[in-house]
Design an enzyme around this catalytic site. Structure first.
Site, mmCIF file in Angstrom:
data_model
loop_
_atom_site.group_PDB
_atom_site.id
_atom_site.type_symbol
_atom_site.label_atom_id
_atom_site.label_comp_id
_atom_site.label_asym_id
_atom_site.label_seq_id
_atom_site.Cartn_x
_atom_site.Cartn_y
_atom_site.Cartn_z
ATOM 1 N N CYS A 38 -85.283 9.305 40.983
ATOM 2 C CA CYS A 38 -86.167 8.317 41.614
ATOM 3 C C CYS A 38 -85.837 6.920 41.094
ATOM 4 O O CYS A 38 -85.358 6.755 39.976
ATOM 5 C CB CYS A 38 -87.617 8.675 41.290
ATOM 6 N N SER A 40 -87.804 4.795 40.002
ATOM 7 C CA SER A 40 -88.575 4.458 38.793
ATOM 8 C C SER A 40 -87.777 4.804 37.529
ATOM 9 O O SER A 40 -87.888 4.116 36.517
ATOM 10 C CB SER A 40 -89.912 5.189 38.784
ATOM 11 N N HIS A 43 -85.465 2.030 37.091
ATOM 12 C CA HIS A 43 -86.159 0.860 36.525
ATOM 13 C C HIS A 43 -86.155 0.922 34.992
ATOM 14 O O HIS A 43 -86.052 -0.109 34.334
ATOM 15 C CB HIS A 43 -87.620 0.796 37.002
ATOM 16 N N HIS A 59 -89.184 12.349 36.372
ATOM 17 C CA HIS A 59 -90.626 12.593 36.498
ATOM 18 C C HIS A 59 -90.956 13.288 37.813
ATOM 19 O O HIS A 59 -92.108 13.513 38.116
ATOM 20 C CB HIS A 59 -91.378 11.262 36.413
ATOM 21 N N CYS A 166 -93.312 13.175 43.195
ATOM 22 C CA CYS A 166 -93.365 11.710 43.203
ATOM 23 C C CYS A 166 -93.206 11.126 44.596
ATOM 24 O O CYS A 166 -94.133 10.538 45.124
ATOM 25 C CB CYS A 166 -92.350 11.086 42.241
HETATM 26 N N1 APR Z 1 -84.700 -5.354 52.402
HETATM 27 C C1 APR Z 1 -84.904 -4.116 52.906
HETATM 28 N N2 APR Z 1 -84.540 -2.978 52.252
HETATM 29 C C2 APR Z 1 -83.942 -3.098 51.057
HETATM 30 C C3 APR Z 1 -83.684 -4.373 50.464
HETATM 31 C C4 APR Z 1 -84.091 -5.532 51.207
HETATM 32 N N3 APR Z 1 -83.914 -6.759 50.741
HETATM 33 N N4 APR Z 1 -83.111 -4.156 49.258
HETATM 34 C C5 APR Z 1 -83.005 -2.820 49.082
HETATM 35 N N5 APR Z 1 -83.503 -2.175 50.173
HETATM 36 C C6 APR Z 1 -83.595 -0.731 50.397
HETATM 37 C C7 APR Z 1 -82.441 0.111 49.859
HETATM 38 O O1 APR Z 1 -81.341 0.120 50.757
HETATM 39 C C8 APR Z 1 -83.086 1.511 49.730
HETATM 40 O O2 APR Z 1 -82.921 2.277 50.914
HETATM 41 O O3 APR Z 1 -84.729 -0.222 49.680
HETATM 42 C C9 APR Z 1 -84.574 1.201 49.527
HETATM 43 C C10 APR Z 1 -85.093 1.597 48.146
HETATM 44 O O4 APR Z 1 -85.035 2.988 48.052
HETATM 45 P P1 APR Z 1 -84.653 3.813 46.728
HETATM 46 O O5 APR Z 1 -83.684 3.076 45.909
HETATM 47 O O6 APR Z 1 -84.373 5.212 47.140
HETATM 48 O O7 APR Z 1 -86.037 3.767 45.895
HETATM 49 P P2 APR Z 1 -87.261 4.813 45.857
HETATM 50 O O8 APR Z 1 -86.956 5.893 44.877
HETATM 51 O O9 APR Z 1 -87.667 5.158 47.241
HETATM 52 O O10 APR Z 1 -88.388 3.898 45.174
HETATM 53 C C11 APR Z 1 -88.845 2.723 45.817
HETATM 54 O O11 APR Z 1 -91.043 2.809 44.877
HETATM 55 O O12 APR Z 1 -92.057 4.215 43.343
HETATM 56 C C12 APR Z 1 -91.385 3.001 43.537
HETATM 57 O O13 APR Z 1 -90.256 2.661 41.415
HETATM 58 C C13 APR Z 1 -90.064 2.939 42.780
HETATM 59 O O14 APR Z 1 -89.870 0.570 43.033
HETATM 60 C C14 APR Z 1 -89.400 1.812 43.509
HETATM 61 C C15 APR Z 1 -89.851 2.029 44.945
HETATM 62 ZN ZN ZN Z 2 -90.784 8.378 41.171
#
Ligand code: APR
Ligand code: ZN
Ligand code: ZN
Length: 366
Positions: A38, A40, A43, A59, A166
């Site tokens: 994930c 997070s 992060h 997690h 999650c």
């Molecule tokens: N505009 C639109 N989409 C974007 C941009 C942007 N400027 N920058 C990144 N993205 C997209 C990425 O291409 C990706 O598909 O945002 C998505 C983020 O997805 P993941 O990296 O898979 O993250 P995810 O695990 O879904 O978590 C998203 O939720 O729980 C929280 O900590 C977690 O902050 C995180 C968020």
């Molecule tokens: Zn998570």
């Protein structure tokens, strides 16, 4: 026992032998079967979420109860469980008012990277190894508080059950519990990752009439349509605000969700929400970052700007319920898993996450 350990921020995880103590009173040992990768966790690796190192991350996981400590009553050896990264105390003010997602005790202990008694069960050469956040699923075995091991039905494959821990509860819950999206609503979702896809399917479950998926990767945007997106916007090619206004008769959407964790896209979510609509922030930014929104718009447009943590859910009730929805064919889990990795391949999984390649990469422990 092997685990993936983060020794220093911004470095790769090391797969190594780690010692794990027996579960103490009120604790449970889980043999991990599957763990989702994930954002997070990323992060923490990137030092956006400050936690002590060395630490075992992960997690979003599912496994089988392997041993129980004294006094454990809610699970027994052999039970299938999904791990709960907000094992609420049931006693603090927020637990008392029915908001276990906001539990003070779980938040405090998560930030310490320990168990409830302030000590760790993982160690290397006698030196403490921390665990995030009361789970630590990137390990062949983990020890967690009883409240962090939620028993589930045993007919769902572990790599699908893990997601409920999650991304599914966070995404679907943001729609059903926090926003309470009504049938016929217009919805925009910024960020189509593991969590964002679940916001999209949550909005579809609620009967939203228009679901606008926004991302920078065309292949992912295409896939959002199978989860219920009615329109897509590629943020690297189009101006998001004007594209959303065009699609909504110049008003903006009833509900916007930010599911990335960046202050700029959080402000964007607020800006694409119509007057009196609701913007929900799901993405997690670093604790020292701030979001800027227009001050005059706060009263004059009367929008609601809110956040959602763990989908405002209650895992002991919600994990089984979400898995029942999957079993009834109402929730999609299989297509969320883009790639299966071994624990040894975990850094490859994080590289793919950084590149946005997977909806979810999942580690399977065989
Ligand atoms: N505009 C639109 N989409 C974007 C941009 C942007 N400027 N920058 C990144 N993205 C997209 C990425 O291409 C990706 O598909 O945002 C998505 C983020 O997805 P993941 O990296 O898979 O993250 P995810 O695990 O879904 O978590 C998203 O939720 O729980 C929280 O900590 C977690 O902050 C995180 C968020
Ligand atoms: Zn998570
Ligand atoms: Zn509490």
């Amino acid at each position: 026992m092997k685990a993936a350990v983060l020794h220093n921020y911004c470095e790769e995880l090391q797969i190594e032998n780690v010692d794990l103590e027996e579960p103490r009173k009120g604790e449970v040992r889980v043999k991990m079967k599957a763990a989702g990768i994930c954002h997070s966790d990323l992060h923490v690796i990137n030092a956006h979420l400050p936690l002590p190192v060395p630490i075992i991350l992960g997690h979003e996981g599912a496994g089988v109860v392997d041993a129980v400590g004294e006094g454990v009553t809610s699970v027994k050896v052999g039970d299938h469980v999904v791990l709960n990264w907000v094992p609420s105390c049931g006693k603090c003010y927020y637990c008392q008012i029915g908001r276990p997602d906001m539990c003070d005790e779980a938040a405090k202990i998560s930030a310490m990277g320990t168990m409830f008694d302030g000590t760790t069960r993982f160690s290397i050469g006698g030196k403490a190894v921390y665990q995030f956040p009361l789970t630590g699923t990137f390990s062949e075995y983990t020890v967690v508080p009883e409240r962090a091991a939620i028993p589930i039905r045993n007919d769902v494959p572990f790599e699908l059950a893990a997601l409920v821990g999650c991304s599914v509860i966070t995404g679907v819950g943001a729609v059903t519990n926090t926003a309470k999206v009504e049938p016929g609503s217009t919805v925009a979702v910024i960020g189509a990752g593991g969590v964002g896809f679940n916001v999209i399917q949550g909005a579809a479950l609620c009967g939203a009439k228009q679901i606008i998926a926004i991302d920078v990767l065309p292949e992912k945007l295409e896939m959002t349509k199978t989860f219920g997106a009615t329109h897509t916007i590629n943020a690297s090619e189009e101006d998001v605000i004007s594209a959303v206004l065009d699609l909504t008769g110049g008003h903006g959407v009833d509900y916007a969700f930010e599911v990335i964790g960046r202050p700029e896209t959080m402000a964007e979510a607020y800006n694409i929400t119509r007057k009196t609509g609701t913007a929900v922030i799901v993405g997690i930014a670093a604790p020292n970052e701030s979001v800027t929104v227009n001050a005059f718009s706060l009263p004059s447009q009367s929008k609601t700007l809110t956040g959602s943590w763990l989908g405002q859910g209650n895992p002991p009730v919600d994990y089984p319920k979400l898995l029942d929805l999957y079993a009834e064919g109402k929730l999609k889990l299989e297509p969320l898993v883009s790639k299966i990795y071994t624990l040894d391949q975990i850094n490859e999984g994080f590289e793919a996450l950084k590149a946005g390649k997977n909806i979810r990469g999942v580690i399977r422990f065989d």
